[in-house]
Design an enzyme around this catalytic site. Structure first.
Site, PDB file in Angstrom:
ATOM      1  N   PRO A 198     -20.222  -7.819 -29.347  1.00  0.00           N
ATOM      2  CA  PRO A 198     -20.033  -6.399 -29.020  1.00  0.00           C
ATOM      3  C   PRO A 198     -20.836  -5.478 -29.935  1.00  0.00           C
ATOM      4  CG  PRO A 198     -17.927  -7.467 -29.550  1.00  0.00           C
ATOM      5  CD  PRO A 198     -18.992  -8.458 -29.791  1.00  0.00           C
ATOM      6  N   PRO A 199     -21.042  -4.222 -29.519  1.00  0.00           N
ATOM      7  CA  PRO A 199     -21.811  -3.278 -30.330  1.00  0.00           C
ATOM      8  C   PRO A 199     -21.150  -3.034 -31.690  1.00  0.00           C
ATOM      9  CG  PRO A 199     -21.222  -2.307 -28.194  1.00  0.00           C
ATOM     10  CD  PRO A 199     -20.571  -3.641 -28.259  1.00  0.00           C
ATOM     11  N   GLY A 200     -21.982  -2.814 -32.690  1.00  0.00           N
ATOM     12  CA  GLY A 200     -21.466  -2.416 -33.996  1.00  0.00           C
ATOM     13  C   GLY A 200     -20.882  -3.536 -34.829  1.00  0.00           C
ATOM     14  N   THR A 201     -21.088  -4.781 -34.427  1.00  0.00           N
ATOM     15  CA  THR A 201     -20.497  -5.886 -35.174  1.00  0.00           C
ATOM     16  C   THR A 201     -21.437  -6.448 -36.242  1.00  0.00           C
ATOM     17  OG1 THR A 201     -21.128  -7.273 -33.311  1.00  0.00           O
ATOM     18  CG2 THR A 201     -18.815  -6.675 -33.479  1.00  0.00           C
ATOM     19  N   THR A 215     -27.722  -6.265 -35.891  1.00  0.00           N
ATOM     20  CA  THR A 215     -28.952  -5.723 -36.471  1.00  0.00           C
ATOM     21  C   THR A 215     -28.958  -5.949 -37.980  1.00  0.00           C
ATOM     22  OG1 THR A 215     -28.834  -3.997 -34.792  1.00  0.00           O
ATOM     23  CG2 THR A 215     -30.406  -3.666 -36.579  1.00  0.00           C
ATOM     24  N   HIS A 244       2.449 -13.599 -26.408  1.00  0.00           N
ATOM     25  CA  HIS A 244       1.815 -14.305 -25.298  1.00  0.00           C
ATOM     26  C   HIS A 244       0.980 -15.481 -25.818  1.00  0.00           C
ATOM     27  CE1 HIS A 244      -0.018 -14.265 -21.160  1.00  0.00           C
ATOM     28  NE2 HIS A 244      -0.969 -14.916 -21.821  1.00  0.00           N
ATOM     29  N   GLU A 245       0.134 -15.206 -26.781  1.00  0.00           N
ATOM     30  CA  GLU A 245      -0.722 -16.284 -27.321  1.00  0.00           C
ATOM     31  C   GLU A 245       0.112 -17.320 -28.067  1.00  0.00           C
ATOM     32  OE1 GLU A 245      -3.649 -16.536 -26.245  1.00  0.00           O
ATOM     33  OE2 GLU A 245      -3.721 -14.532 -25.372  1.00  0.00           O
ATOM     34  N   HIS A 298       1.461 -19.780 -25.596  1.00  0.00           N
ATOM     35  CA  HIS A 298       0.514 -20.853 -25.255  1.00  0.00           C
ATOM     36  C   HIS A 298       0.503 -21.900 -26.363  1.00  0.00           C
ATOM     37  CE1 HIS A 298      -1.196 -18.925 -21.788  1.00  0.00           C
ATOM     38  NE2 HIS A 298      -1.751 -17.926 -22.456  1.00  0.00           N
ATOM     39  N   ASP A 320      -4.381 -16.465 -16.545  1.00  0.00           N
ATOM     40  CA  ASP A 320      -3.554 -17.681 -16.592  1.00  0.00           C
ATOM     41  C   ASP A 320      -3.105 -18.061 -15.188  1.00  0.00           C
ATOM     42  OD1 ASP A 320      -3.713 -17.464 -19.323  1.00  0.00           O
ATOM     43  OD2 ASP A 320      -1.686 -16.643 -19.576  1.00  0.00           O
TER      44      ASP A 320
HETATM   45  P1  ADP Z   1     -24.980  -4.153 -33.860  1.00  0.00           P
HETATM   46  O1  ADP Z   1     -26.426  -4.444 -34.062  1.00  0.00           O
HETATM   47  O2  ADP Z   1     -24.143  -5.394 -33.710  1.00  0.00           O
HETATM   48  O3  ADP Z   1     -24.695  -3.161 -32.796  1.00  0.00           O
HETATM   49  P2  ADP Z   1     -25.226  -2.972 -36.460  1.00  0.00           P
HETATM   50  O4  ADP Z   1     -25.754  -4.113 -37.232  1.00  0.00           O
HETATM   51  O5  ADP Z   1     -26.221  -1.965 -35.999  1.00  0.00           O
HETATM   52  O6  ADP Z   1     -24.405  -3.500 -35.198  1.00  0.00           O
HETATM   53  O7  ADP Z   1     -24.064  -2.287 -37.276  1.00  0.00           O
HETATM   54  C1  ADP Z   1     -24.058  -0.905 -37.551  1.00  0.00           C
HETATM   55  C2  ADP Z   1     -23.581  -0.633 -38.943  1.00  0.00           C
HETATM   56  O8  ADP Z   1     -22.203  -1.011 -39.068  1.00  0.00           O
HETATM   57  C3  ADP Z   1     -24.298  -1.450 -39.994  1.00  0.00           C
HETATM   58  O9  ADP Z   1     -25.482  -0.823 -40.403  1.00  0.00           O
HETATM   59  C4  ADP Z   1     -23.264  -1.506 -41.099  1.00  0.00           C
HETATM   60  O10 ADP Z   1     -23.260  -0.317 -41.846  1.00  0.00           O
HETATM   61  C5  ADP Z   1     -21.956  -1.589 -40.333  1.00  0.00           C
HETATM   62  N1  ADP Z   1     -21.535  -2.985 -40.137  1.00  0.00           N
HETATM   63  C6  ADP Z   1     -21.397  -3.638 -38.966  1.00  0.00           C
HETATM   64  N2  ADP Z   1     -20.975  -4.897 -39.157  1.00  0.00           N
HETATM   65  C7  ADP Z   1     -20.863  -5.061 -40.485  1.00  0.00           C
HETATM   66  C8  ADP Z   1     -20.490  -6.164 -41.322  1.00  0.00           C
HETATM   67  N3  ADP Z   1     -20.135  -7.356 -40.807  1.00  0.00           N
HETATM   68  N4  ADP Z   1     -20.505  -5.979 -42.659  1.00  0.00           N
HETATM   69  C9  ADP Z   1     -20.847  -4.788 -43.191  1.00  0.00           C
HETATM   70  N5  ADP Z   1     -21.208  -3.734 -42.454  1.00  0.00           N
HETATM   71  C10 ADP Z   1     -21.214  -3.837 -41.117  1.00  0.00           C
END
Ligand code: ADP
Length: 474
Positions: free
Chosen positions: A67-70, A73, A289-290, A293, A364
């Site tokens: 997912p986004p923001g994980t 990048t 629920h989990e 299971h 399920d």
């Molecule tokens: P994605 O590419 O998965 O959408 P990013 O790598 O762009 O996510 O994450 C955006 C920002 O969120 C990163 O620059 C960082 O500041 C923060 N971030 C996300 N995941 C982490 C992580 N696992 N550890 C530390 N910071 C994180």
């Protein structure tokens, strides 16, 4: 400004050692599994000759899925940082241009730049924007250009020699829509999963993002992690930044716990609009629920052994119990029934604990209904229907309009399917009623830790009696 004159020129940015404060694995919190997998790529880039001298081929690409923001990048940047190689990045959405030939020429440029500076990392964010399966949704004109871009990307990757030493990392949230050609050997043949953080990982992410922040008191990071279920790393980074801004706005000299709570509230507000937040009540339901299971499959002799239970949402699913997939070539009815009972264990737990059921059991129910139907109409495992199969190995279920059985048999089949499912549901209710205390302990532990493994289950249940379910048709 002069942007228009640059069309056709690569927008690929080069972060070289001098200008970029290097990102390292220390900046990436949690994600142990993913880090371990990319560690190898760092090794390849640092020391390419070591691997190629024996005739081995260095992988060309890996797909970061999540997912986004994980932190996909961030992880890609950390790979470049750790390997001390240049990092070239582009986003899939940048490639989608309306001018014919521009996308393809950008890809060509990008690869040329990277090869000139190799060893290097190329990072393509949102690869699904160009990498969607070809020949689908071909309604808009820009798709032709997208296809050209994708073809150019495939050509570039295939053109790498063994000593090119450029590794392409690509990120997507939707591996399922990608063109299969991308996943072929010698292209993005590795997939690395990057999930939303569990409670322990969220704590670690807080630690990373609190480093630059002046706090007024020692913050209870466990507490903050508990307040932020469903938050991604980016959301947590946002919380920390927002808290600092709130404190500054109030003329404070340092950031307080209350500023963090206000920041969490603000971010939750945004996430709620996007429907990403699970309420505490829902979380409890999911946990039971989990746990249902997990408890049933633990107690039933023929159910598959469980390895992990989680209530961290992933994709469409709000929680999951993971089983060790067993390669079974022959399945006995008691195995099918135990498995169905464990599948019904989710809804049964909701019933036993809350005396209420929910829509959370949809997948399920879909699964058990298919299994029950297969027992009755395909495998001849039902007494009433007997040793008859309505399976047709020649046609792909080609019955469509006329069923291969009479109306009378159809009624019997329907009745048997409901009967099987109902029996397994009642059996699950019995197992869970008999083990209500363990079910509760497990659900509470899940609420607290969000992820638990087989070892944790053993602490609650003791060793599982029938761990080795040897299939032998004696
Ligand atoms: P994605 O590419 O998965 O959408 P990013 O790598 O762009 O996510 O994450 C955006 C920002 O969120 C990163 O620059 C960082 O500041 C923060 N971030 C996300 N995941 C982490 C992580 N696992 N550890 C530390 N910071 C994180």
């Amino acid at each position: 400004g002069g942007q228009i004159f640059n069309i056709g020129k690569s927008k690929a940015k080069l972060f070289d050692e001098k200008t970029d404060t290097r990102t390292s694995f220390k900046d990436v919190a949690g994600l142990e599994g993913a880090k371990e997998e990319v560690e190898e790529i760092v090794e390849f880039l640092r020391n390419p000759d070591k691997y190629t001298s024996l005739g081995g081929k260095i992988p060309k690409g890996a797909l970061l899925v999540g997912p986004p923001g994980t932190g996909k990048t961030l992880l890609a940047k950390a790979v470049a940082g750790e390997a001390k190689v240049p990092f070239f990045s582009l986003s899939g959405s940048d490639f989608v241009e309306m001018f014919v030939g521009v996308g393809a020429s950008r890809v060509r440029d990008l690869f040329k730049q990277a090869k000139d500076k190799s060893p290097a990392i190329i990072f393509i964010d949102e690869i699904d924007a160009i990498g969607r399966a070809r020949g689908k949704n071909n309604f808009t004109g820009s798709n032709d250009e997208r296809e050209n871009t994708l073809n150019q990307l495939l050509t570039e990757m295939d053109g790498f020699g063994t000593n090119t030493n450029v590794i392409v990392l690509a990120a997507t949230n939707r591996a399922d829509v990608l063109d299969k050609a991308l996943m072929r050997a010698g292209r993005f043949d590795r997939q690395i999963y990057v999930d939303l953080p569990d409670i322990r990982e969220r704590k670690e992410i807080f630690e990373v993002h609190l480093r630059p922040i002046k706090t007024a008191e020692t913050l209870d990071l466990d507490f903050l992690a508990r307040q932020t279920p469903g938050f991604s790393g980016a959301d947590i980074a946002n919380v920390c930044n927002e808290a600092a801004l709130i404190a500054a706005r109030n003329e404070k000299k340092a950031v307080t716990k209350q500023d963090f709570l206000d920041a969490v509230d603000r971010i939750v507000g945004g996430l709620e609009k996007k429907n990403k937040i699970i309420t505490p009540g829902e979380k409890e339901t999911i946990a039971y629920h989990e746990a249902g299971h997990a408890t049933t499959s633990w107690m039933l002799e023929h159910a598959a052994p469980l390895v992990k239970v989680t209530i961290v949402p992933r994709g469409q699913s709000l929680g999951a119990a993971w089983y060790l997939p067993e390669e079974r070539l022959i399945v006995r009815p008691e195995q099918m029934l135990d498995e169905m009972c464990a599948t019904m264990g989710g809804r049964a737990a909701e019933k036993v604990i809350f005396n209420k059921i929910s829509t959370g059991a949809l997948s399920d129910l879909e699964k058990v209904t298919k299994q029950a139907r297969a027992m009755v109409t395909i495998y001849g495992l039902n007494d009433i229907i007997g040793n008859t199969t309505y399976y047709d190995s020649s046609g792909q279920d080609s019955y469509g309009f006329s069923k291969p059985y009479s109306e009378d048999t159809a009624r019997k089949i329907d009745a048997e399917i409901s009967k099987i499912i109902e029996e397994q549901y009642q059996r699950a209710i019995k197992v869970l009623t008999d083990n209500k205390d363990k079910l509760t302990t497990l659900a509470e532990r899940l609420l607290e830790k969000e992820v638990i493994f087989k070892e944790d289950l053993e602490k609650i249940f003791g060793k599982r009696n029938f761990e080795k379910d040897v299939l032998a048709l004696e």
